[in-house]
Scaffold this active site. Structure first.
Site, PDB file in Angstrom:
ATOM      1  CE1 TYR A 179      -3.881   2.132   0.488  1.00  0.00           C
ATOM      2  CE2 TYR A 179      -2.743   3.155   2.162  1.00  0.00           C
ATOM      3  CZ  TYR A 179      -3.854   3.124   1.380  1.00  0.00           C
ATOM      4  OH  TYR A 179      -4.742   4.217   1.233  1.00  0.00           O
ATOM      5  CE  LYS A 183      -3.769   5.006  -1.882  1.00  0.00           C
ATOM      6  NZ  LYS A 183      -4.797   5.651  -2.749  1.00  0.00           N
TER       7      LYS A 183
END
Length: 261
Positions: A179, A183
């Site tokens: 993640y 991001k």
């Protein structure tokens, strides 16, 4: 001199076209939102519908049933809303969706790359498949969708593109290898696009929310009052878009008042 008159007429015509486009964009802009079936995406759609009467919403996600419910709510608030089922991680699906959006609305004035997902796991236990999925859902999707809708914006020298990154795109968190990598990549992608398009009339903004209440937090034990309301993020995006074209907000950082979870 005929040639001189012709040039003046052409310049006036193009100027009038730009003025008309700018006026239409402000009065009834077309806003495309990915991941619009729930959470932040649904909140963005409803805030635009409520505060910008007459806006046209292109709602994109895989869950068309949920999208239809969001579209119905937005239409009750005064917007025109259309549903476009799409897997934004798949190039062919995105191309088909873009074709359908252009057929319906002819243009997209505001693109909000909101689709994303989070699956926790420590680095050493993250499989290649799980890592690739995080990259696809949170980063590749925004790349594919932006590539589909950027060219017409560049041609008319006007448009707004928002990327929904995260605090995890600025700060590393344990158990978030895929993640955070996605991001951080999305944050970098937004910065590159900003540099490449700032002289072409395109405004690019990267949004970094902290923990935000959405259905995915149900059963977590964390109280909704401890997190950011999705409506606040939606309002921040709308207010940013409303600024004059002479101003761009390059990044928005939002955190829960009591700090990160």
């Amino acid at each position: 001199m005929p040639s001189s008159n012709g040039n003046v007429s052409s310049v006036k015509s193009k100027s009038n076209q730009r003025s008309f486009a700018s006026s239409a964009e402000k009065k009834s802009p077309v806003i495309l939102i990915t991941g619009a079936s729930q959470g932040i995406g649904a909140a963005i759609a409803k805030v635009f519908a409520r505060e910008l009467k007459g806006c046209r919403l292109a709602l994109v996600a895989r869950n068309e049933r949920n999208l239809a419910a969001v579209a119905k709510a937005c239409e009750k608030l005064g917007a025109t809303a259309a549903v476009f089922g799409c897997d934004v991680t798949d190039g062919k699906s995105v191309a088909a969706m873009a074709q359908a959006v252009f057929a319906r609305f002819r243009r997209v004035d505001v693109l909000i790359n909101n689709a994303g997902a989070f699956t926790p796991g420590p680095f050493a236990q993250t499989s290649v498949a799980a890592f690739d999925q995080m990259i696809a859902v949170n980063l590749r999707s925004a790349f594919l969708v932006t590539q589909a809708f950027l060219p017409p914006m560049l041609k008319r020298k006007s448009g707004d593109i928002f990327f929904m990154s995260s605090i995890a795109g600025l700060k590393a968190y344990p158990n978030g290898a895929g993640y955070c990598a996605a991001k951080f990549g999305l944050t970098g992608l937004a910065k590159v696009l900003r540099e490449e398009t700032k002289e072409q009339g395109i405004r690019v903004c990267c949004v970094h929310p902290g923990a935000t209440w959405s259905p995915s937090w149900s059963g977590s034990g964390v109280k909704p009052t401890r997190m950011i309301p999705a409506e606040d993020i939606a309002q921040a995006i709308l207010d940013t878009w409303r600024l004059s074209r002479r101003t761009v907000v390059e990044e928005i950082v939002l955190r829960p008042q009591l700090g990160d979870l």
